[in-house]
Each structure stands twice: as structure tokens, then as C-alpha cells.
Design a protein around this motif. Structure first.
Motif, PDB file in Angstrom:
ATOM      1  N   ALA A 299      25.476   2.923  53.262  1.00 26.88           N
ATOM      2  CA  ALA A 299      26.648   3.804  53.323  1.00 26.88           C
ATOM      3  C   ALA A 299      26.284   5.248  53.019  1.00 26.88           C
ATOM      4  O   ALA A 299      26.885   6.178  53.564  1.00 26.88           O
ATOM      5  CB  ALA A 299      27.713   3.309  52.340  1.00 26.88           C
ATOM      6  N   VAL A 300      25.302   5.461  52.171  1.00 23.57           N
ATOM      7  CA  VAL A 300      24.848   6.824  51.854  1.00 23.57           C
ATOM      8  C   VAL A 300      24.331   7.504  53.113  1.00 23.57           C
ATOM      9  O   VAL A 300      24.684   8.654  53.421  1.00 23.57           O
ATOM     10  CB  VAL A 300      23.749   6.785  50.769  1.00 23.57           C
ATOM     11  CG1 VAL A 300      23.166   8.178  50.543  1.00 23.57           C
ATOM     12  CG2 VAL A 300      24.295   6.217  49.470  1.00 23.57           C
ATOM     13  N   LYS A 301      23.505   6.793  53.847  1.00 23.48           N
ATOM     14  CA  LYS A 301      22.943   7.348  55.088  1.00 23.48           C
ATOM     15  C   LYS A 301      24.039   7.601  56.120  1.00 23.48           C
ATOM     16  O   LYS A 301      24.062   8.664  56.775  1.00 23.48           O
ATOM     17  CB  LYS A 301      21.889   6.375  55.624  1.00 23.48           C
ATOM     18  CG  LYS A 301      21.208   6.830  56.903  1.00 23.48           C
ATOM     19  CD  LYS A 301      20.001   5.970  57.231  1.00 23.48           C
ATOM     20  CE  LYS A 301      20.362   4.524  57.447  1.00 23.48           C
ATOM     21  NZ  LYS A 301      19.214   3.730  57.898  1.00 23.48           N
ATOM     22  N   GLU A 302      24.938   6.640  56.258  1.00 24.14           N
ATOM     23  CA  GLU A 302      25.987   6.757  57.282  1.00 24.14           C
ATOM     24  C   GLU A 302      26.921   7.922  57.008  1.00 24.14           C
ATOM     25  O   GLU A 302      27.342   8.630  57.930  1.00 24.14           O
ATOM     26  CB  GLU A 302      26.772   5.444  57.354  1.00 24.14           C
ATOM     27  CG  GLU A 302      25.945   4.287  57.909  1.00 24.14           C
ATOM     28  CD  GLU A 302      26.564   2.932  57.619  1.00 24.14           C
ATOM     29  OE1 GLU A 302      27.670   2.912  57.026  1.00 24.14           O
ATOM     30  OE2 GLU A 302      25.953   1.908  57.976  1.00 24.14           O
ATOM     31  N   ARG A 303      27.265   8.150  55.732  1.00 16.74           N
ATOM     32  CA  ARG A 303      28.183   9.242  55.399  1.00 16.74           C
ATOM     33  C   ARG A 303      27.556  10.602  55.684  1.00 16.74           C
ATOM     34  O   ARG A 303      28.235  11.515  56.177  1.00 16.74           O
ATOM     35  CB  ARG A 303      28.592   9.161  53.921  1.00 16.74           C
ATOM     36  CG  ARG A 303      29.607   8.076  53.629  1.00 16.74           C
ATOM     37  CD  ARG A 303      30.400   8.411  52.364  1.00 16.74           C
ATOM     38  NE  ARG A 303      29.520   8.609  51.224  1.00 16.74           N
ATOM     39  CZ  ARG A 303      29.123   7.635  50.412  1.00 16.74           C
ATOM     40  NH1 ARG A 303      29.482   6.390  50.659  1.00 16.74           N
ATOM     41  NH2 ARG A 303      28.340   7.890  49.383  1.00 16.74           N
ATOM     42  N   ILE A 304      26.272  10.749  55.407  1.00 14.53           N
ATOM     43  CA  ILE A 304      25.614  12.045  55.663  1.00 14.53           C
ATOM     44  C   ILE A 304      25.534  12.311  57.160  1.00 14.53           C
ATOM     45  O   ILE A 304      25.794  13.432  57.618  1.00 14.53           O
ATOM     46  CB  ILE A 304      24.218  12.053  55.020  1.00 14.53           C
ATOM     47  CG1 ILE A 304      24.334  12.052  53.499  1.00 14.53           C
ATOM     48  CG2 ILE A 304      23.425  13.277  55.475  1.00 14.53           C
ATOM     49  CD1 ILE A 304      23.019  11.958  52.774  1.00 14.53           C
ATOM     50  N   ILE A 305      25.192  11.293  57.932  1.00 19.03           N
ATOM     51  CA  ILE A 305      25.120  11.468  59.392  1.00 19.03           C
ATOM     52  C   ILE A 305      26.497  11.769  59.960  1.00 19.03           C
ATOM     53  O   ILE A 305      26.650  12.615  60.854  1.00 19.03           O
ATOM     54  CB  ILE A 305      24.509  10.212  60.053  1.00 19.03           C
ATOM     55  CG1 ILE A 305      23.039  10.070  59.646  1.00 19.03           C
ATOM     56  CG2 ILE A 305      24.635  10.278  61.571  1.00 19.03           C
ATOM     57  CD1 ILE A 305      22.371   8.811  60.155  1.00 19.03           C
ATOM     58  N   ARG A 310      23.710  13.850  63.870  1.00 18.13           N
ATOM     59  CA  ARG A 310      22.447  13.140  64.000  1.00 18.13           C
ATOM     60  C   ARG A 310      21.217  13.983  63.670  1.00 18.13           C
ATOM     61  O   ARG A 310      20.191  13.432  63.277  1.00 18.13           O
ATOM     62  CB  ARG A 310      22.325  12.567  65.419  1.00 18.13           C
ATOM     63  CG  ARG A 310      23.325  11.454  65.687  1.00 18.13           C
ATOM     64  CD  ARG A 310      23.068  10.763  67.015  1.00 18.13           C
ATOM     65  NE  ARG A 310      21.803  10.052  67.044  1.00 18.13           N
ATOM     66  CZ  ARG A 310      21.596   8.872  66.485  1.00 18.13           C
ATOM     67  NH1 ARG A 310      22.569   8.264  65.820  1.00 18.13           N
ATOM     68  NH2 ARG A 310      20.422   8.287  66.559  1.00 18.13           N
ATOM     69  N   PRO A 311      21.263  15.324  63.807  1.00 17.80           N
ATOM     70  CA  PRO A 311      20.090  16.106  63.377  1.00 17.80           C
ATOM     71  C   PRO A 311      19.746  15.924  61.895  1.00 17.80           C
ATOM     72  O   PRO A 311      18.629  16.249  61.473  1.00 17.80           O
ATOM     73  CB  PRO A 311      20.506  17.558  63.675  1.00 17.80           C
ATOM     74  CG  PRO A 311      21.484  17.433  64.793  1.00 17.80           C
ATOM     75  CD  PRO A 311      22.239  16.173  64.516  1.00 17.80           C
ATOM     76  N   ALA A 312      20.708  15.424  61.108  1.00 16.17           N
ATOM     77  CA  ALA A 312      20.462  15.237  59.679  1.00 16.17           C
ATOM     78  C   ALA A 312      19.971  13.830  59.361  1.00 16.17           C
ATOM     79  O   ALA A 312      20.033  13.405  58.204  1.00 16.17           O
ATOM     80  CB  ALA A 312      21.739  15.532  58.893  1.00 16.17           C
ATOM     81  N   ARG A 313      19.466  13.104  60.375  1.00 10.72           N
ATOM     82  CA  ARG A 313      19.038  11.726  60.146  1.00 10.72           C
ATOM     83  C   ARG A 313      17.930  11.614  59.100  1.00 10.72           C
ATOM     84  O   ARG A 313      17.942  10.712  58.265  1.00 10.72           O
ATOM     85  CB  ARG A 313      18.572  11.093  61.471  1.00 10.72           C
ATOM     86  CG  ARG A 313      19.706  10.638  62.381  1.00 10.72           C
ATOM     87  CD  ARG A 313      19.179  10.111  63.693  1.00 10.72           C
ATOM     88  NE  ARG A 313      18.473  11.160  64.435  1.00 10.72           N
ATOM     89  CZ  ARG A 313      17.845  10.966  65.589  1.00 10.72           C
ATOM     90  NH1 ARG A 313      17.800   9.765  66.135  1.00 10.72           N
ATOM     91  NH2 ARG A 313      17.239  11.971  66.199  1.00 10.72           N
ATOM     92  N   ASN A 314      16.968  12.527  59.153  1.00 10.14           N
ATOM     93  CA  ASN A 314      15.875  12.454  58.178  1.00 10.14           C
ATOM     94  C   ASN A 314      16.353  12.738  56.763  1.00 10.14           C
ATOM     95  O   ASN A 314      15.912  12.094  55.795  1.00 10.14           O
ATOM     96  CB  ASN A 314      14.760  13.429  58.553  1.00 10.14           C
ATOM     97  CG  ASN A 314      13.980  12.973  59.770  1.00 10.14           C
ATOM     98  OD1 ASN A 314      13.982  11.790  60.112  1.00 10.14           O
ATOM     99  ND2 ASN A 314      13.322  13.900  60.446  1.00 10.14           N
ATOM    100  N   ILE A 315      17.272  13.697  56.631  1.00  9.02           N
ATOM    101  CA  ILE A 315      17.858  13.980  55.321  1.00  9.02           C
ATOM    102  C   ILE A 315      18.605  12.750  54.813  1.00  9.02           C
ATOM    103  O   ILE A 315      18.521  12.391  53.631  1.00  9.02           O
ATOM    104  CB  ILE A 315      18.809  15.190  55.413  1.00  9.02           C
ATOM    105  CG1 ILE A 315      18.020  16.455  55.749  1.00  9.02           C
ATOM    106  CG2 ILE A 315      19.603  15.378  54.126  1.00  9.02           C
ATOM    107  CD1 ILE A 315      18.871  17.676  56.001  1.00  9.02           C
ATOM    108  N   ALA A 316      19.316  12.090  55.725  1.00  7.76           N
ATOM    109  CA  ALA A 316      20.075  10.895  55.346  1.00  7.76           C
ATOM    110  C   ALA A 316      19.154   9.768  54.910  1.00  7.76           C
ATOM    111  O   ALA A 316      19.453   9.041  53.957  1.00  7.76           O
ATOM    112  CB  ALA A 316      20.937  10.445  56.534  1.00  7.76           C
ATOM    113  N   LYS A 317      18.020   9.619  55.586  1.00  6.05           N
ATOM    114  CA  LYS A 317      17.066   8.569  55.211  1.00  6.05           C
ATOM    115  C   LYS A 317      16.514   8.807  53.809  1.00  6.05           C
ATOM    116  O   LYS A 317      16.371   7.874  53.011  1.00  6.05           O
ATOM    117  CB  LYS A 317      15.911   8.519  56.221  1.00  6.05           C
ATOM    118  CG  LYS A 317      16.272   7.963  57.583  1.00  6.05           C
ATOM    119  CD  LYS A 317      15.078   8.060  58.515  1.00  6.05           C
ATOM    120  CE  LYS A 317      15.449   7.668  59.941  1.00  6.05           C
ATOM    121  NZ  LYS A 317      14.303   7.849  60.864  1.00  6.05           N
TER     122      LYS A 317
END
Length: 349
Positions: A299-305, A310-317
Motif C-alpha cells: 500500500a505504501v508503494k501504491e499510494r506514492i504512485i 508512474r515516474p515516481a516508481r523507484n521512489i515508491a519502491k
């Protein structure tokens, strides 16, 4: 000399591959003696013994430090392992650097209580760490060989639509190819290397599972969705004694997963993660969230994206990896992570 031995002494060992320098200082920080020895456990213990029984000794965690620390601990000295990164930062502004100065600096920092220390892992844990790191090196070599195979085929306009070259389908495709003689020989050589490395990797994984199957922390981590045997082994052996970290944040900081922070007067800057810590634990934490994992972590990753695109995928990971490492902390410490039963707050990306 009798008076010098009667007072407390501190020892610094500037360790190198072939020779080492040993410096002894008194409780005023005055140099008593320094000596250079050829690396040998008996010679090292003999020189350090001049400082008295159970004398405090600082050894920098440089290349091949195991033998020196083991010999000194066996002789009942109070051994402290200096963190190489911390020492590097201290020496950055030095105009002159010599082995004698380094040995004195280690002893004096230990005397002042300012030595940046690294944890001395038990011998049994060090052996397991070597297995985990050996597997990592084998995987890196295997990836290089597979890249070489794909590069060779690309020169002949061939692109195989298969992810795992070492699996049955991939091997069948490779065997069916018709290439010029020299290229065919190179391909056959690379295939042999690939299969040999795959067997070695499987052997290491089997050995790790065998040695850790009765480890409570290892078994508990396997219950977390997203963490398999390899990642569980990395967490258990690289982290070691979880009680040396007072909080989950301390563990994420040690792994280099917390952002840099600079604050001065009205200026506040937060940068990318520090990456100053155990790279293997950092990799394992981020790797664990790139597969189906615990819903509260995902859920942490999904909320950031959802918020940043989608450009923030690495930040979310990375943010999700930090959350996963917190889950690992509580699981190793308490046997169960209660945060899995609640909706987590989103950590700073």
C-alpha cells in the motif's frame, strides 16, 4: 618501563595485507612505542601484550581483518573494530597520512571514546555471511555470462524470447541455433559456464537453508509475504543480533534507506537515501517489494504512485522497501510484526 606498564595503555593496530603497525599510548595520549611487524597472529599478540592484560585494542576493519580480531579476542584483549567509513571521513582533511599516525589515531580515538565502531560478528555468523556474499558474487558472474550470451546472439541478429536461459526452454533454444564455427564454440563455452554457475548457486542456497532451518528468526521471516529463503537468509546473517538496534529507524538508517537531511537556520533540504550502510540488506528490502508482498507494505508503494505518477516508481519502491525493513525488524525482535495488522503511515519518500 615498569611505571609505564602499571598505568592503563591503549593500542591501535593499523592493519595491512603484508605488514601492520602497532602503536601504544598512555592515559595522557602520549605515544609509548610503535612497531611494525610481519602479519602473524603470534607476533601480533606478543606486541599487544606489552600493553598489559585485557588492554583495549582498536583494529580497523580493513581487508582480511578476521585473523587479527580472532587472535586478539582469543588472547582476552578488549577488541574494538573501527568502522572504515567513519575513519575515512575523519582522515579526509589530513595533510599527512602515515601508518604510524594511523595506529596512534586509532588508539587515541579509543582512549577518548570517539572511535567510530563496527560490530564484531561472532565467528559462526561470519561464516554464514561469507556464504550469502559468495552467492551474490556467483549471481553477478552468472548475470554477466548470460549478458555475454545475449550479446553474442545479437551480433547475429538473434533475439531469444525467453527470460531464463538456464531453464529447459532456454537451453533447447540455444541448442537449436546454427552459428558460424567460432561463434558456436564461444556459445558452447558460455553455456557450460552458465550451467556450472547455476549449479553452484543452487548448492549455496541449499547449504544456507540447511544451516538456518532451525534459526527462529529465519523461520519467522519466511512467514512474511514477499520474503523467500534467499532474502530471509540475507536479513538474518547480515543484520545479526537485532537487539543492537534500539529502533526500527536505527536499522533502516544502518541499511542506508533513510533520506539525507540538511538543516541550517531557515534552510532545510532533504535529499535521496544515504546508501551509507549494508548494501546487501538494502537490496534485499527493495527486492522483497518488487513481487507480491504484504498488503500493508504494498500500500505504501501504491499510494506514492497514485499521488505522484508512474515516474515516481523507484521512489515508491524505496519507501516500500523501508517499510519492509521495519517489518523485518519487529519480526526478528518480537517474532511477529504487529504493524502488519494495521494500516501503516506512509514514510517520507
Amino acid at each position: 618501563m615498569g611505571n609505564a606498564i602499571a598505568e592503563k595503555q591503549w593500542v591501535g593496530v593499523d592493519l595491512h595485507l603484508h605488514r601492520s603497525v602497532i602503536g601504544r599510548i598512555d592515559d595522557r595520549g602520549e605515544l609509548i612505542e610503535w612497531v611494525r611487524i610481519d602479519n602473524d597472529p603470534k607476533a601480533l599478540v606478543k606486541e599487544v601484550r606489552k600493553a598489559g592484560r585485557r588492554a583495549p585494542v582498536a583494529v580497523e576493519a580493513t581487508y582480511g581483518w578476521y585473523w587479527a580480531v580472532d587472535a586478539l579476542q582469543a588472547a582476552k584483549f578488549d577488541v574494538h573494530l573501527a568502522h572504515p567509513y567513519g575513519m575515512k571521513k575523519m582522515r579526509k582533511t589530513k595533510r599527512v597520512k602515515t601508518d604510524q599516525a594511523d595506529a596512534y589515531e586509532l588508539a587515541n580515538l579509543l582512549r577518548l571514546g570517539s572511535l567510530p565502531e563496527a560490530w564484531v560478528a561472532p565467528v559462526e555468523l561470519r561464516e554464514l555471511r561469507e556464504l550469502v556474499r559468495h552467492r551474490q558474487r556467483l549471481v553477478k558472474a552468472s548475470t554477466s555470462v548470460k549478458s555475454g550470451i545475449r550479446g553474442l546472439l545479437a551480433k547475429h541478429g538473434i533475439r531469444l524470447e525467453v527470460s531464463h536461459l538456464e531453464a529447459g526452454t532456454g537451453l533447447a533454444m540455444l541448442d537449436s541455433l546454427e552459428l558460424p564455427e567460432l561463434s558456436a564454440q564461444r556459445l558452447a563455452s558460455q553455456q557450460r559456464l552458465m550451467l556450472m554457475l547455476a549449479n553452484e548457486i543452487d548448492a549455496v542456497v541449499t547449504e544456507l537453508d540447511k544451516r538456518l532451518k532451525n534459526n527462529v528468526g529465519y523461520r519467522n521471516l519466511l512467514q512474511i509475504k514477499g520474503i523467500g529463503p534467499t532474502l530471509a537468509a540475507v536479513f538474518v546473517v547480515e543484520i545479526g543480533d537485532i537487539n543492537r538496534f534500539p529502533t526500527a529507524q536505527a536499522l533502516t538508517c544502518w541499511a542506508g534507506l533513510t533520506p539525507r537531511h540538511y538543516e541550517s537556520d531557515k534552510t532545510v533540504r532533504r535529499g535521496s537515501i544515504s546508501k551509507e550502510g549494508c548494501a546487501l540488506v538494502r537490496w534485499a528490502a527493495v527486492e522483497a517489494v518488487q513481487r507480491p508482498c504484504e498488503p500493508t507494505v504494498a500500500a505504501v508503494k501504491e499510494r506514492i504512485i497514485a499521488r505522484r505518477g508512474r515516474p515516481a516508481r523507484n521512489i515508491a519502491k524505496v519507501a516500500a522497501g523501508r517499510r519492509m525493513l521495519e517489518v523485518v525488524y519487529y519480526t526478528l525482535r518480537d517474532g511477529h510484526a504487529r504493524c502488519l495488522d494495521t494500516t501503516p503511515e506512509e514514510p517520507a519518500a
